[in-house]
Motif scaffolding. Sequence first.
Motif, PDB file in Angstrom:
ATOM      1  N   SER A   1       0.805  -1.228   0.000  1.00 33.47           N
ATOM      2  CA  SER A   1       0.000   0.000   0.000  1.00 33.47           C
ATOM      3  C   SER A   1       0.835   1.275   0.000  1.00 33.47           C
ATOM      4  O   SER A   1       0.303   2.345  -0.235  1.00 33.47           O
ATOM      5  N   GLY A   2       2.109   1.156   0.297  1.00 31.28           N
ATOM      6  CA  GLY A   2       2.975   2.327   0.404  1.00 31.28           C
ATOM      7  C   GLY A   2       3.341   2.589   1.853  1.00 31.28           C
ATOM      8  O   GLY A   2       2.581   2.265   2.775  1.00 31.28           O
ATOM      9  N   GLU A   3       4.492   3.172   2.034  1.00 35.23           N
ATOM     10  CA  GLU A   3       5.012   3.394   3.388  1.00 35.23           C
ATOM     11  C   GLU A   3       4.142   4.337   4.207  1.00 35.23           C
ATOM     12  O   GLU A   3       3.926   4.119   5.394  1.00 35.23           O
ATOM     13  N   ARG A   4       3.616   5.392   3.571  1.00 38.02           N
ATOM     14  CA  ARG A   4       2.809   6.368   4.308  1.00 38.02           C
ATOM     15  C   ARG A   4       1.539   5.725   4.878  1.00 38.02           C
ATOM     16  O   ARG A   4       1.241   5.860   6.060  1.00 38.02           O
ATOM     17  N   LEU A   5       0.787   5.042   4.032  1.00 45.66           N
ATOM     18  CA  LEU A   5      -0.443   4.400   4.507  1.00 45.66           C
ATOM     19  C   LEU A   5      -0.134   3.314   5.534  1.00 45.66           C
ATOM     20  O   LEU A   5      -0.874   3.155   6.510  1.00 45.66           O
ATOM     21  N   ALA A   6       0.947   2.565   5.322  1.00 43.65           N
ATOM     22  CA  ALA A   6       1.302   1.498   6.252  1.00 43.65           C
ATOM     23  C   ALA A   6       1.671   2.037   7.627  1.00 43.65           C
ATOM     24  O   ALA A   6       1.341   1.434   8.648  1.00 43.65           O
ATOM     25  N   SER A   7       2.323   3.183   7.661  1.00 44.39           N
ATOM     26  CA  SER A   7       2.732   3.732   8.960  1.00 44.39           C
ATOM     27  C   SER A   7       1.627   4.546   9.628  1.00 44.39           C
ATOM     28  O   SER A   7       1.435   4.471  10.836  1.00 44.39           O
ATOM     29  N   GLU A   8       0.872   5.314   8.851  1.00 44.65           N
ATOM     30  CA  GLU A   8      -0.179   6.168   9.428  1.00 44.65           C
ATOM     31  C   GLU A   8      -1.485   5.423   9.685  1.00 44.65           C
ATOM     32  O   GLU A   8      -2.216   5.760  10.612  1.00 44.65           O
ATOM     33  N   ARG A   9      -1.819   4.469   8.836  1.00 44.58           N
ATOM     34  CA  ARG A   9      -3.052   3.679   8.943  1.00 44.58           C
ATOM     35  C   ARG A   9      -4.290   4.534   9.228  1.00 44.58           C
ATOM     36  O   ARG A   9      -4.956   4.354  10.246  1.00 44.58           O
TER      37      ARG A   9
ATOM     38  N   GLY B   1      -5.479  -5.464 -12.847  1.00 43.27           N
ATOM     39  CA  GLY B   1      -4.135  -6.018 -12.958  1.00 43.27           C
ATOM     40  C   GLY B   1      -3.385  -5.517 -14.177  1.00 43.27           C
ATOM     41  O   GLY B   1      -2.233  -5.090 -14.085  1.00 43.27           O
ATOM     42  N   LEU B   2      -4.032  -5.556 -15.327  1.00 48.92           N
ATOM     43  CA  LEU B   2      -3.357  -5.136 -16.563  1.00 48.92           C
ATOM     44  C   LEU B   2      -3.126  -3.633 -16.598  1.00 48.92           C
ATOM     45  O   LEU B   2      -2.055  -3.175 -17.023  1.00 48.92           O
ATOM     46  N   LEU B   3      -4.108  -2.857 -16.157  1.00 49.11           N
ATOM     47  CA  LEU B   3      -3.968  -1.405 -16.185  1.00 49.11           C
ATOM     48  C   LEU B   3      -2.824  -0.938 -15.288  1.00 49.11           C
ATOM     49  O   LEU B   3      -1.973  -0.150 -15.708  1.00 49.11           O
ATOM     50  N   VAL B   4      -2.788  -1.436 -14.067  1.00 45.09           N
ATOM     51  CA  VAL B   4      -1.715  -1.030 -13.155  1.00 45.09           C
ATOM     52  C   VAL B   4      -0.366  -1.514 -13.669  1.00 45.09           C
ATOM     53  O   VAL B   4       0.630  -0.787 -13.601  1.00 45.09           O
ATOM     54  N   GLU B   5      -0.316  -2.722 -14.211  1.00 40.99           N
ATOM     55  CA  GLU B   5       0.938  -3.256 -14.749  1.00 40.99           C
ATOM     56  C   GLU B   5       1.456  -2.353 -15.874  1.00 40.99           C
ATOM     57  O   GLU B   5       2.626  -1.965 -15.889  1.00 40.99           O
ATOM     58  N   VAL B   6       0.584  -1.996 -16.810  1.00 42.99           N
ATOM     59  CA  VAL B   6       0.980  -1.136 -17.933  1.00 42.99           C
ATOM     60  C   VAL B   6       1.416   0.238 -17.431  1.00 42.99           C
ATOM     61  O   VAL B   6       2.438   0.779 -17.881  1.00 42.99           O
ATOM     62  N   LEU B   7       0.666   0.824 -16.503  1.00 45.09           N
ATOM     63  CA  LEU B   7       1.022   2.146 -15.972  1.00 45.09           C
ATOM     64  C   LEU B   7       2.378   2.117 -15.272  1.00 45.09           C
ATOM     65  O   LEU B   7       3.188   3.035 -15.441  1.00 45.09           O
ATOM     66  N   LEU B   8       2.648   1.054 -14.502  1.00 44.42           N
ATOM     67  CA  LEU B   8       3.930   0.966 -13.810  1.00 44.42           C
ATOM     68  C   LEU B   8       5.079   0.743 -14.780  1.00 44.42           C
ATOM     69  O   LEU B   8       6.142   1.341 -14.644  1.00 44.42           O
ATOM     70  N   ILE B   9       4.875  -0.117 -15.759  1.00 40.60           N
ATOM     71  CA  ILE B   9       5.936  -0.376 -16.744  1.00 40.60           C
ATOM     72  C   ILE B   9       6.225   0.882 -17.557  1.00 40.60           C
ATOM     73  O   ILE B   9       7.382   1.206 -17.838  1.00 40.60           O
ATOM     74  N   ALA B  10       5.173   1.615 -17.915  1.00 40.91           N
ATOM     75  CA  ALA B  10       5.341   2.834 -18.712  1.00 40.91           C
ATOM     76  C   ALA B  10       5.895   3.988 -17.887  1.00 40.91           C
ATOM     77  O   ALA B  10       6.334   4.995 -18.444  1.00 40.91           O
ATOM     78  N   GLY B  11       5.851   3.872 -16.557  1.00 41.75           N
ATOM     79  CA  GLY B  11       6.355   4.939 -15.704  1.00 41.75           C
ATOM     80  C   GLY B  11       5.484   6.177 -15.695  1.00 41.75           C
ATOM     81  O   GLY B  11       5.979   7.292 -15.566  1.00 41.75           O
TER      82      GLY B  11
ATOM     83  N   GLU C   1       3.648   8.763  -6.336  1.00 43.82           N
ATOM     84  CA  GLU C   1       4.981   8.526  -5.786  1.00 43.82           C
ATOM     85  C   GLU C   1       5.009   7.169  -5.107  1.00 43.82           C
ATOM     86  O   GLU C   1       4.395   6.983  -4.065  1.00 43.82           O
ATOM     87  N   ILE C   2       5.703   6.232  -5.714  1.00 47.16           N
ATOM     88  CA  ILE C   2       5.852   4.927  -5.081  1.00 47.16           C
ATOM     89  C   ILE C   2       7.331   4.592  -5.004  1.00 47.16           C
ATOM     90  O   ILE C   2       8.124   5.025  -5.840  1.00 47.16           O
ATOM     91  N   SER C   3       7.683   3.812  -4.006  1.00 47.31           N
ATOM     92  CA  SER C   3       9.082   3.445  -3.822  1.00 47.31           C
ATOM     93  C   SER C   3       9.475   2.388  -4.852  1.00 47.31           C
ATOM     94  O   SER C   3       8.623   1.737  -5.471  1.00 47.31           O
ATOM     95  N   ALA C   4      10.772   2.213  -5.011  1.00 54.63           N
ATOM     96  CA  ALA C   4      11.272   1.195  -5.938  1.00 54.63           C
ATOM     97  C   ALA C   4      10.841  -0.196  -5.484  1.00 54.63           C
ATOM     98  O   ALA C   4      10.475  -1.041  -6.311  1.00 54.63           O
ATOM     99  N   ALA C   5      10.842  -0.436  -4.177  1.00 53.48           N
ATOM    100  CA  ALA C   5      10.412  -1.740  -3.655  1.00 53.48           C
ATOM    101  C   ALA C   5       8.932  -1.971  -3.925  1.00 53.48           C
ATOM    102  O   ALA C   5       8.529  -3.062  -4.334  1.00 53.48           O
ATOM    103  N   GLN C   6       8.113  -0.931  -3.725  1.00 52.23           N
ATOM    104  CA  GLN C   6       6.680  -1.065  -3.971  1.00 52.23           C
ATOM    105  C   GLN C   6       6.425  -1.333  -5.459  1.00 52.23           C
ATOM    106  O   GLN C   6       5.595  -2.174  -5.812  1.00 52.23           O
TER     107      GLN C   6
END
Length: 142
Positions: free
Chosen positions: A22-30, A84-94, A100-105
Amino acid sequence: MAFAGLHFFWALGGEVGLDVSSGERLASERPTWFVAGGLWGVGVLCLVGAAVAIGLQRRGVLGRRWRALHWLGVAICVLLLTRGLLVEVLLIAGVPAVGEISAAQRFWALALWNPWFILGGCAFGLAARSFGKGGPGEGPEA
């Protein structure tokens, strides 16, 4: 059901993997909205999906129940594949609109999370397609 369990684990305070999901911010702030909708809510939706998947494996379902299960399977297929496909394409295309997502995310989304959405969508599509083809007297006609 495994994904429901994972979301309930996170909703109850578990931390393993939440930051890369979910990302560091959401994980820490909840924030409350995230815990209620993003963790408990998604967990419940996963259980509903599991119930539909079990229903799609049944034989002898007739009439309206057949149509309801069939179209729920198709809808879940479309939803999971689109996500699944939409997010995959958006992430691959940058695409910057992804946020803002981390490299690990980004890595875990591409390598682990999104492929499960795509695989689940294909499984629901195949199950909906073959639902009711098990024998005579089964299917939408009854």
